[in-house]
Motif scaffolding. Structure first.
Motif, mmCIF file in Angstrom:
data_model
loop_
_atom_site.group_PDB
_atom_site.id
_atom_site.type_symbol
_atom_site.label_atom_id
_atom_site.label_comp_id
_atom_site.label_asym_id
_atom_site.label_seq_id
_atom_site.Cartn_x
_atom_site.Cartn_y
_atom_site.Cartn_z
ATOM 1 N N SER A 88 0.844 -1.191 0.000
ATOM 2 C CA SER A 88 0.000 0.000 0.000
ATOM 3 C C SER A 88 0.873 1.233 0.000
ATOM 4 O O SER A 88 2.082 1.164 0.269
ATOM 5 C CB SER A 88 -0.907 0.020 1.232
ATOM 6 O OG SER A 88 -0.132 0.220 2.411
ATOM 7 N N ALA A 89 0.254 2.367 -0.302
ATOM 8 C CA ALA A 89 0.985 3.624 -0.289
ATOM 9 C C ALA A 89 1.484 3.952 1.116
ATOM 10 O O ALA A 89 2.599 4.448 1.296
ATOM 11 C CB ALA A 89 0.094 4.746 -0.815
ATOM 12 N N VAL A 90 0.661 3.662 2.112
ATOM 13 C CA VAL A 90 1.066 3.944 3.493
ATOM 14 C C VAL A 90 2.255 3.073 3.888
ATOM 15 O O VAL A 90 3.196 3.535 4.549
ATOM 16 C CB VAL A 90 -0.117 3.746 4.463
ATOM 17 C CG1 VAL A 90 0.355 3.807 5.910
ATOM 18 C CG2 VAL A 90 -1.197 4.801 4.220
ATOM 19 N N GLU A 91 2.246 1.803 3.467
ATOM 20 C CA GLU A 91 3.393 0.937 3.760
ATOM 21 C C GLU A 91 4.651 1.468 3.095
ATOM 22 O O GLU A 91 5.749 1.438 3.673
ATOM 23 C CB GLU A 91 3.122 -0.491 3.291
ATOM 24 C CG GLU A 91 4.257 -1.459 3.613
ATOM 25 C CD GLU A 91 4.001 -2.867 3.145
ATOM 26 O OE1 GLU A 91 4.984 -3.625 2.993
ATOM 27 O OE2 GLU A 91 2.822 -3.218 2.929
ATOM 28 N N ALA A 92 4.507 1.972 1.866
ATOM 29 C CA ALA A 92 5.653 2.555 1.166
ATOM 30 C C ALA A 92 6.204 3.745 1.932
ATOM 31 O O ALA A 92 7.426 3.884 2.117
ATOM 32 C CB ALA A 92 5.248 2.971 -0.242
ATOM 33 N N LEU A 93 5.304 4.599 2.388
ATOM 34 C CA LEU A 93 5.727 5.759 3.171
ATOM 35 C C LEU A 93 6.435 5.330 4.444
ATOM 36 O O LEU A 93 7.483 5.880 4.817
ATOM 37 C CB LEU A 93 4.514 6.621 3.520
ATOM 38 C CG LEU A 93 4.060 7.630 2.474
ATOM 39 C CD1 LEU A 93 2.762 8.284 2.926
ATOM 40 C CD2 LEU A 93 5.123 8.688 2.228
ATOM 41 N N ASN A 94 5.876 4.348 5.146
ATOM 42 C CA ASN A 94 6.460 3.930 6.420
ATOM 43 C C ASN A 94 7.849 3.326 6.229
ATOM 44 O O ASN A 94 8.737 3.511 7.068
ATOM 45 C CB ASN A 94 5.534 2.949 7.126
ATOM 46 C CG ASN A 94 4.281 3.629 7.671
ATOM 47 O OD1 ASN A 94 4.245 4.857 7.796
ATOM 48 N ND2 ASN A 94 3.268 2.854 7.989
ATOM 49 N N ARG A 95 8.076 2.627 5.125
ATOM 50 C CA ARG A 95 9.424 2.126 4.848
ATOM 51 C C ARG A 95 10.389 3.285 4.632
ATOM 52 O O ARG A 95 11.540 3.264 5.089
ATOM 53 C CB ARG A 95 9.397 1.236 3.615
ATOM 54 C CG ARG A 95 8.677 -0.087 3.799
ATOM 55 C CD ARG A 95 8.963 -0.974 2.600
ATOM 56 N NE ARG A 95 8.097 -2.137 2.564
ATOM 57 C CZ ARG A 95 8.162 -3.053 1.617
ATOM 58 N NH1 ARG A 95 9.044 -2.934 0.637
ATOM 59 N NH2 ARG A 95 7.348 -4.089 1.637
ATOM 60 N N TYR A 96 9.910 4.278 3.931
ATOM 61 C CA TYR A 96 10.734 5.470 3.698
ATOM 62 C C TYR A 96 11.046 6.160 5.021
ATOM 63 O O TYR A 96 12.193 6.549 5.293
ATOM 64 C CB TYR A 96 9.999 6.404 2.739
ATOM 65 C CG TYR A 96 10.590 7.796 2.652
ATOM 66 C CD1 TYR A 96 11.946 7.991 2.397
ATOM 67 C CD2 TYR A 96 9.781 8.914 2.804
ATOM 68 C CE1 TYR A 96 12.485 9.258 2.306
ATOM 69 C CE2 TYR A 96 10.309 10.189 2.711
ATOM 70 C CZ TYR A 96 11.663 10.360 2.463
ATOM 71 O OH TYR A 96 12.184 11.620 2.374
#
Length: 397
Positions: free
Chosen positions: A37-45
């Motif tokens: 998900s986009a939120v998961e992508a953000l959290n990895r960043y």
């Protein structure tokens, strides 16, 4: 606002895809396997952002020892880091065992006087904390008092936001890094709630800092914007989702209320007891408010007193019959964002008139006299409102 946030997150995910292409990107190549998900992508960043890129408060005073007797606690909220704060400067001249900053400690969702929606990098929030760290008034308080902190919407990152704020994981990291909580127990779980206890048996004070943002379900918008008692929100209907704390924090709170303590200071960034206004408060979720009171009842927790902020007006409340003893609340707000000199707001639970000028609060515990006092102080440190409470009135033997 939800649509705007969704667009920002989708944009961040698009950027993340560029990280796998030759030539690099503003985001590192960390997406193996691909985020779901986009939120998961953000959290990895966010996890890859070095701690050195985040602001930190000046070195503070260690918390009192676990056996230290606590007799005076200061409390304050709503401090705009872009403005002078003479009331905070006055607070720093006081003597106290502990200072609680309980929300809107910065206004990290504003650019000057205008509210703004934060971008995924939360630049405005980080800048606000960096500005706070340089304020002389804050440095004076920070260097003098042991501190415990809670956050509210403006140091969470978005006005009135709850669990659907997509950048909340980064906001949490910014908060915990700034306040030096990232290496504590609170840094090990989602959300910013934590508790500490001080003093020997018979004089033990427990301070419980709740998180009323990270897990909170959506509020119900008013059907009559600006109307008295319906200013922004109305109570959530009976069958709609209501969750203020999230299941894990509710379980944690139940356990903490069973810890040994004589006086329990329960900090909520938003008001607990009043029901006459339509701003953010536990009254917007009646079932959750009832659940909080029921939990105090079912755990047999003695000596519970609520401290709250948020309202840009100071209040003192007392109510019988919702707890096994008198329920008491002190609302201390604000340090430097007063919007009025007088207020006509009056709740049946209210002790005395509201106090809108700049203010801070004090909790004074007289162990020998067996009394606890909730005090509102004005910008010059003079007592504006006060309620003296016998230990026996809050279930303390």
């Amino acid at each position: 606002m939800a649509v705007r946030w969704a667009g920002l997150v989708a944009g961040a995910l698009t950027l993340s895809a560029c990280a796998t292409q030759e030539g690099g990107s503003v985001l590192p190549n960390i997406f193996e396997p691909a985020p779901k998900s986009a939120v998961e992508a953000l959290n990895r960043y966010y996890e890859d952002v070095p701690a050195s890129a985040l602001p930190k408060a000046p070195e503070g005073v260690p918390l009192p020892a676990s056996d230290a007797v606590i007799s005076r606690i200061l409390v304050a909220s709503c401090n705009d880091e872009e403005l002078p704060s003479p009331t905070l400067a006055q607070l720093a001249t006081e003597e106290a065992d502990l200072f609680l900053m309980i929300g809107d400690n910065v206004y990290g969702d504003r650019d000057g006087k205008a509210y703004a929606i934060n971008e995924p990098e939360l630049d405005e929030l980080r800048e606000s904390f960096a500005d706070l760290a340089t304020r002389e008034e804050f440095i004076a308080a920070r260097s003098k008092f042991p501190m415990m902190v809670a956050w509210d919407d403006h140091d969470y990152g978005a006005n009135d936001a709850g669990k659907h704020f997509p950048f909340k994981a980064f906001a949490e990291r910014i908060h915990e890094t700034f306040w030096g909580l990232d290496g504590e127990d609170v840094g090990a779980w989602p959300g910013t709630y934590y508790a500490r206890s001080f003093g020997p048996d018979g004089q033990r004070v427990q301070v419980i800092m709740l998180d009323t943002r990270f897990f909170r379900s959506d509020l119900t918008p008013t059907d009559e914007y600006g109307a008295e008692g319906k200013e922004r929100y109305i109570p959530t209907p009976e069958g709609d989702p209501q969750d203020m704390l999230g299941s894990e924090q509710w379980t944690w709170l139940e356990n903490r209320l069973q810890d040994p303590a004589d006086i329990r200071i329960v900090v909520s960034s938003i008001q607990v007891m009043p029901t006459v206004h339509g701003w953010e408060a536990w009254s917007t979720m009646p079932k959750e408010r009832e659940r909080l009171f029921d939990l105090v009842n079912s755990t047999g927790a003695e000596g519970v007193v609520f401290l709250t902020g948020d309202r840009h007006t100071g209040f003192i409340y007392e109510e019988r019959d919702v707890l096994p003893y008198a329920a008491n609340e002190l609302t201390a707000s604000s340090l430097n964002l007063s919007f009025a000199d007088e207020s006509s707001e009056r709740d049946a639970r209210q002790i005395g008139a509201a106090f809108p000028p700049e203010n801070y609060g004090a909790v004074e515990i007289d162990w020998e006299g067996e009394t606890l006092s909730l005090i509102l102080k004005d910008s010059e440190g003079k007592t504006a409102r006060r309620n003296d409470i016998a230990f026996s009135d809050i279930g303390v033997d």
